[in-house]
Design an enzyme around this catalytic site. Sequence first.
Site, PDB file in Angstrom:
ATOM      1  N   LEU A 166      -5.852  -5.964  11.111  1.00  0.00           N
ATOM      2  CA  LEU A 166      -4.660  -5.126  10.920  1.00  0.00           C
ATOM      3  C   LEU A 166      -3.470  -5.897  10.808  1.00  0.00           C
ATOM      4  O   LEU A 166      -3.363  -6.638  12.110  1.00  0.00           O
ATOM      5  CB  LEU A 166      -4.707  -3.853  11.395  1.00  0.00           C
ATOM      6  CG  LEU A 166      -5.747  -2.811  11.497  1.00  0.00           C
ATOM      7  CD1 LEU A 166      -5.425  -1.668  12.219  1.00  0.00           C
ATOM      8  CD2 LEU A 166      -5.191  -2.194   9.892  1.00  0.00           C
ATOM      9  N   ASP A 167      -2.340  -5.874  10.167  1.00  0.00           N
ATOM     10  CA  ASP A 167      -1.188  -6.773  10.279  1.00  0.00           C
ATOM     11  C   ASP A 167      -0.607  -6.380  11.534  1.00  0.00           C
ATOM     12  O   ASP A 167      -0.808  -5.181  12.142  1.00  0.00           O
ATOM     13  CB  ASP A 167      -0.392  -6.461   9.164  1.00  0.00           C
ATOM     14  CG  ASP A 167      -0.992  -6.830   7.789  1.00  0.00           C
ATOM     15  OD1 ASP A 167      -1.433  -8.212   8.049  1.00  0.00           O
ATOM     16  OD2 ASP A 167      -0.947  -6.262   6.968  1.00  0.00           O
ATOM     17  N   LYS A 168       0.219  -7.303  12.078  1.00  0.00           N
ATOM     18  CA  LYS A 168       1.162  -6.768  13.134  1.00  0.00           C
ATOM     19  C   LYS A 168       1.814  -5.520  13.162  1.00  0.00           C
ATOM     20  O   LYS A 168       1.988  -4.708  14.210  1.00  0.00           O
ATOM     21  CB  LYS A 168       2.280  -7.883  13.584  1.00  0.00           C
ATOM     22  CG  LYS A 168       2.864  -7.793  14.770  1.00  0.00           C
ATOM     23  CD  LYS A 168       3.738  -8.974  14.960  1.00  0.00           C
ATOM     24  CE  LYS A 168       4.707  -8.788  16.251  1.00  0.00           C
ATOM     25  NZ  LYS A 168       5.718 -10.160  16.282  1.00  0.00           N
ATOM     26  N   SER A 181       1.026  -2.823  11.406  1.00  0.00           N
ATOM     27  CA  SER A 181       0.107  -1.994  11.140  1.00  0.00           C
ATOM     28  C   SER A 181      -0.581  -1.377  12.318  1.00  0.00           C
ATOM     29  O   SER A 181      -0.718  -2.010  13.336  1.00  0.00           O
ATOM     30  CB  SER A 181      -1.065  -2.154   9.954  1.00  0.00           C
ATOM     31  OG  SER A 181      -0.059  -2.559   8.822  1.00  0.00           O
ATOM     32  N   ARG A 196      -2.489  -6.859   3.040  1.00  0.00           N
ATOM     33  CA  ARG A 196      -1.309  -5.763   3.169  1.00  0.00           C
ATOM     34  C   ARG A 196      -1.612  -4.887   1.643  1.00  0.00           C
ATOM     35  O   ARG A 196      -0.561  -4.500   0.926  1.00  0.00           O
ATOM     36  CB  ARG A 196       0.324  -6.599   2.878  1.00  0.00           C
ATOM     37  CG  ARG A 196       0.437  -7.514   4.102  1.00  0.00           C
ATOM     38  CD  ARG A 196       1.654  -8.004   4.254  1.00  0.00           C
ATOM     39  NE  ARG A 196       2.718  -7.107   4.343  1.00  0.00           N
ATOM     40  CZ  ARG A 196       2.929  -6.544   5.632  1.00  0.00           C
ATOM     41  NH1 ARG A 196       2.462  -6.860   6.842  1.00  0.00           N
ATOM     42  NH2 ARG A 196       4.123  -5.825   5.988  1.00  0.00           N
TER      43      ARG A 196
END
Length: 209
Positions: free
Chosen positions: A40-42, A44, A144
């Site tokens: 998961l992105d930073k 999110s 993303r």
Amino acid sequence: MARYFIIYKPFGVLSQFSGEGQTLASLFDFPKEVYPVGRLDKDSEGLLLITDDKWLNHHLLNPRFGHQRTYLAQVEGIPTPEALKALGNGVRINVDRKDYLTKPAIAKLLPEAPELPDRDPPIRYRKNVPDSWIELTLIEGKNRQVRKMTAAVGFPTLRLVRKSMEKINILGFKVGEVQELDQETIYHKLGLTGFKEAAKQYQKRPKRS
């Protein structure tokens, strides 16, 4: 014996165990052999599966074996039926600098905000710009992707939470909460009960030199 952890990754935490900034190591004393399946992105939040099960990692990340991932996205504006239909049918986004048509998905506008822990820091509130929540279920996980999809139909994502993977979910979790589950439970919730022997044999494969 492989180990399995599910966590509610907080906003601002990197999906890794080392590096600059806050990492998963700050949440729990994980065994050194485990690693996150996907990321998961930073910016999110939500469900992240952490394990040392090599077969499961291979299976879940292989595009041939699509599995459902459901996200809750707070978006700027109120998506129209046409926008939701476009998200469901597939939209064109940029992936690795190439034009890509997303696979069919399930997109629906939620009648009210879902019950989630508050985000720290909170989303910036703008009095003159309404926001809303959509639930988006995908069978793929491009970089993303959800943010690119909602932007492509004109409704940028403000907050993004991964709610579930198949029947594994973080409903009722606190931010940063970690739970350890056994293989039987994980495989059952992922619909992979019949693959336990294949996973066992995969784990025994010698490491490449």
